[in-house]
Design an enzyme around this catalytic site. Sequence first.
Site, mmCIF file in Angstrom:
data_model
loop_
_atom_site.group_PDB
_atom_site.id
_atom_site.type_symbol
_atom_site.label_atom_id
_atom_site.label_comp_id
_atom_site.label_asym_id
_atom_site.label_seq_id
_atom_site.Cartn_x
_atom_site.Cartn_y
_atom_site.Cartn_z
ATOM 1 N N ASP A 214 0.311 25.081 70.412
ATOM 2 C CA ASP A 214 -0.881 25.800 70.827
ATOM 3 C C ASP A 214 -0.442 27.023 71.633
ATOM 4 O O ASP A 214 0.379 27.798 71.151
ATOM 5 C CB ASP A 214 -1.815 24.880 71.616
ATOM 6 C CG ASP A 214 -3.233 25.427 71.721
ATOM 7 O OD1 ASP A 214 -3.510 26.132 72.703
ATOM 8 O OD2 ASP A 214 -4.058 25.160 70.824
ATOM 9 N N TYR A 351 -7.446 33.474 76.361
ATOM 10 C CA TYR A 351 -7.822 33.959 75.027
ATOM 11 C C TYR A 351 -8.198 35.440 75.097
ATOM 12 O O TYR A 351 -7.846 36.225 74.221
ATOM 13 C CB TYR A 351 -8.989 33.141 74.474
ATOM 14 C CG TYR A 351 -8.597 31.762 74.026
ATOM 15 C CD1 TYR A 351 -8.366 31.482 72.676
ATOM 16 C CD2 TYR A 351 -8.450 30.718 74.937
ATOM 17 C CE1 TYR A 351 -8.000 30.212 72.254
ATOM 18 C CE2 TYR A 351 -8.081 29.442 74.529
ATOM 19 C CZ TYR A 351 -7.857 29.205 73.187
ATOM 20 O OH TYR A 351 -7.486 27.941 72.782
ATOM 21 N N HIS A 410 -2.673 18.046 66.168
ATOM 22 C CA HIS A 410 -2.532 19.192 67.063
ATOM 23 C C HIS A 410 -1.958 18.799 68.422
ATOM 24 O O HIS A 410 -1.138 19.504 68.986
ATOM 25 C CB HIS A 410 -3.893 19.861 67.242
ATOM 26 C CG HIS A 410 -3.826 21.157 67.974
ATOM 27 N ND1 HIS A 410 -3.302 22.303 67.421
ATOM 28 C CD2 HIS A 410 -4.198 21.494 69.238
ATOM 29 C CE1 HIS A 410 -3.364 23.293 68.286
ATOM 30 N NE2 HIS A 410 -3.900 22.823 69.409
#
Length: 432
Positions: A214, A351, A410
């Site tokens: 990630d 982000y 994930h």
Amino acid sequence: MSEKSSSRRRSLLAASAAALGIALLAGQPTPGKAAEDIAIRPFQIHVPDAALIDLRKRIAETRWSDRETVNDQSQGIQLAKLQELVRYWGTSYDWRKAEAKLNALPQFMTNIDGLDIHFIHVRSKHPNALPVIITHGWPGSVIEQLKIAGPLTDPTAHGGRAEDAFDVVIPSLPGYGFSGKPTGTGWDPDHIARAWTELMKRLGYTRYVAQGGDWGTPISSAMARQAAAGLLGIHINLPATVPPEVAVALGGGPTPAGLSEKERTVFDALMKSGKNGNLAYFTMMTARPQTIGYGATDSPAFLAAWILVHPGFAQWTYGADPGKSPTKDDVLDNITLYWLTNTAASSSRLYWENGARGSVIVAAAQKTNEISLPVAITVFPEDVYRPPETWARRAYRNLIYFHEVDKGGHFAAWEQPELFTAEMRAAFRSLR
């Protein structure tokens, strides 16, 4: 100020924070503390009872929306599933167990570039252990890596050999968990990579490796691209291996010609993911992270729904199988950590900081052609992106290890800690 006066002041601060339902945590920056202080300070977590009482009260007073109009999760987390989880959270879940797990490991704080960085640091008892810095992502935290700390540092007790041992450093990203929250811009993956290099230097490591998935992928990749002093190589899951022509197609351009059958399968999956809304969270957090923070800071139910919308949770059964990791309590440990530290907005801003460079899996965004250090990759079959080896070799010119395993997704270290540990041992064996 005397020690007695200092103790009284801390007690008053804690009482004031508790009255507001705020978790005042040990190790937070002290007023007047010099930004250039490079000391490494022991850290323990002690959340006030008032903060936990406030959480349960807010859960009990949740105003629920109406039920979705479909029989799947295409509109978001289904009401019945979320209600069951949140009600358990408010009645039976025990944060103190998670707190005890964290406090059982050596934790520390150090100030880097004016920001307090929280990290777990477990040294192996075995000589010549290889130091590794492991970076989590969103919506994860150091909670993800708790199940691999023991196997990595004490391999002989977990089916490994003494020569497989690691010293493990697990930091909380800036704005996440117990790390400080940036009050200005600039804490992007490149900046975090430099901070991690400084952290390893402060710990006295002159040779080490880095691992990440990630957000850990661009951060570990940035460390490699920057040729961080002492860094021997990196291991990543969710690697940045999307070729430029595929990235163009994902942005609305023509479908690349000459794709192999496997490459076409991965390409089609990427196209489908973009169309079915799986990346909606990414778009929102990249564009308006502050807006997410308002809702997730005020409502525990919204915070849980927002975290669980991540496609990495697509295979999770909400604790239906108590023997399967992560368990219901594992996931609530992670969600509660976000709640108690009030980091919904500050974590989302990463982000926004990275927004102009696009998705963490697009190779062009990570400048992988500039990485000359050894790179190892493990592909987990239930991850949100499963790159073919051909793309991986195009992206990383010094790819020393590539392995597709048969289970895991994930949150690989959380879901399959034994397999994840074995992959790290194999990936870094040639660099010891």
